[in-house]
Design a protein around this motif. Structure first.
Motif, PDB file in Angstrom:
ATOM      1  N   TYR A  66      -9.554  42.137  93.310  1.00  0.00           N
ATOM      2  CA  TYR A  66      -8.612  43.230  92.668  1.00  0.00           C
ATOM      3  C   TYR A  66      -7.265  43.343  93.775  1.00  0.00           C
ATOM      4  N   VAL A  67      -7.506  43.557  94.843  1.00  0.00           N
ATOM      5  CA  VAL A  67      -6.453  43.856  95.935  1.00  0.00           C
ATOM      6  C   VAL A  67      -5.809  42.305  96.235  1.00  0.00           C
ATOM      7  N   ARG A  68      -6.292  41.367  96.268  1.00  0.00           N
ATOM      8  CA  ARG A  68      -5.735  40.125  96.337  1.00  0.00           C
ATOM      9  C   ARG A  68      -4.749  39.852  95.316  1.00  0.00           C
ATOM     10  N   LEU A  69      -5.287  40.099  94.065  1.00  0.00           N
ATOM     11  CA  LEU A  69      -4.334  40.046  92.595  1.00  0.00           C
ATOM     12  C   LEU A  69      -3.238  41.028  92.851  1.00  0.00           C
ATOM     13  N   TYR A  70      -3.430  42.263  93.193  1.00  0.00           N
ATOM     14  CA  TYR A  70      -2.438  43.118  93.335  1.00  0.00           C
ATOM     15  C   TYR A  70      -1.246  42.575  94.517  1.00  0.00           C
ATOM     16  N   GLN A  71      -1.566  42.265  95.549  1.00  0.00           N
ATOM     17  CA  GLN A  71      -0.551  41.692  96.544  1.00  0.00           C
ATOM     18  C   GLN A  71       0.109  40.705  96.001  1.00  0.00           C
ATOM     19  N   GLN A  72      -0.290  39.961  94.943  1.00  0.00           N
ATOM     20  CA  GLN A  72       0.471  38.944  94.446  1.00  0.00           C
ATOM     21  C   GLN A  72       1.594  39.183  93.290  1.00  0.00           C
ATOM     22  N   THR A  76       0.132  38.987  88.037  1.00  0.00           N
ATOM     23  CA  THR A  76      -1.352  39.012  87.889  1.00  0.00           C
ATOM     24  C   THR A  76      -1.820  40.092  87.200  1.00  0.00           C
ATOM     25  N   ILE A  77      -0.856  40.938  86.402  1.00  0.00           N
ATOM     26  CA  ILE A  77      -1.371  41.921  85.552  1.00  0.00           C
ATOM     27  C   ILE A  77      -2.596  41.856  84.816  1.00  0.00           C
ATOM     28  N   GLU A  78      -2.355  40.440  84.043  1.00  0.00           N
ATOM     29  CA  GLU A  78      -3.471  40.033  83.084  1.00  0.00           C
ATOM     30  C   GLU A  78      -4.859  39.887  83.800  1.00  0.00           C
ATOM     31  N   GLN A  85     -11.714  45.187  83.227  1.00  0.00           N
ATOM     32  CA  GLN A  85     -12.527  45.500  82.035  1.00  0.00           C
ATOM     33  C   GLN A  85     -13.866  44.797  82.327  1.00  0.00           C
ATOM     34  N   GLU A  86     -13.899  43.775  82.996  1.00  0.00           N
ATOM     35  CA  GLU A  86     -15.290  43.534  83.254  1.00  0.00           C
ATOM     36  C   GLU A  86     -15.989  44.455  84.020  1.00  0.00           C
ATOM     37  N   GLN A  87     -15.616  45.177  85.080  1.00  0.00           N
ATOM     38  CA  GLN A  87     -16.146  45.932  85.765  1.00  0.00           C
ATOM     39  C   GLN A  87     -16.516  47.310  85.378  1.00  0.00           C
ATOM     40  N   ALA A  88     -15.671  47.805  84.057  1.00  0.00           N
ATOM     41  CA  ALA A  88     -15.908  48.884  83.148  1.00  0.00           C
ATOM     42  C   ALA A  88     -16.982  48.452  82.510  1.00  0.00           C
ATOM     43  N   GLN A  89     -17.047  47.353  81.740  1.00  0.00           N
ATOM     44  CA  GLN A  89     -18.490  46.687  81.136  1.00  0.00           C
ATOM     45  C   GLN A  89     -19.738  46.747  81.924  1.00  0.00           C
ATOM     46  N   LEU A  90     -19.562  46.149  83.154  1.00  0.00           N
ATOM     47  CA  LEU A  90     -20.834  46.349  83.968  1.00  0.00           C
ATOM     48  C   LEU A  90     -21.176  47.715  84.427  1.00  0.00           C
TER      49      LEU A  90
END
Length: 139
Positions: A66-72, A76-78, A85-90
């Motif tokens: 998540y941090v890696r994507l945020y920094q891009q 990377t919003i999608e 969403q995956e983490q919420a499901q888990l």
């Protein structure tokens, strides 16, 4: 804020804060000209985020991604949305397992409390306590 102050504020060790930064669980913390960590509001927001997510059981790997994507940036919003969403499901699945286990524990507690009153420990069939929890009932 110094690392000591942040450590005290959030009740986590300085080593944990250093680890979070080293592995990418939080972005690099602002530093003074002398290289000393100087936590700014944005840094504290990342620390709070990491603590919250880890305490809920979100994996280190997911948070690093998540941090890696945020920094891009916004491109990377999608991907960030899908990751969250995956983490919420888990977490929902984990929550359901915890609910099932809590029902089982409450059943066992009620049986032991009843045994304390009557002097007899009995196990009545209660199908709701048997769901997804593969442990012998009469222990």
């Amino acid at each position: 804020m110094t690392i000591r102050e942040v450590s005290e504020k959030y009740h986590i060790s300085q080593d944990t804060l250093r680890y979070y930064e080293r592995v990418g669980l939080i972005p690099a913390v602002h530093r003074t000209a002398g290289g000393v960590r100087d936590y700014q509001e944005a840094d504290l927001g990342w620390v709070e985020h990491a603590i919250c997510m880890r305490s809920a059981g979100v994996s280190v790997e997911a948070l690093i991604e998540y941090v890696r994507l945020y920094q891009q940036g916004d491109k990377t919003i999608e991907a960030r949305l899908h990751l969250l969403q995956e983490q919420a499901q888990l977490l929902r699945e984990r929550y359901q397992q915890i609910e099932t286990t809590l029902k089982r524990l409450n059943y066992k507690i009620s049986r032991y409390e009843r045994a304390m009153e009557t002097g007899v420990l009995s196990w009545e069939t209660d199908e709701t306590t048997e769901e997804n929890c593969h442990v012998p009932r009469n222990d």
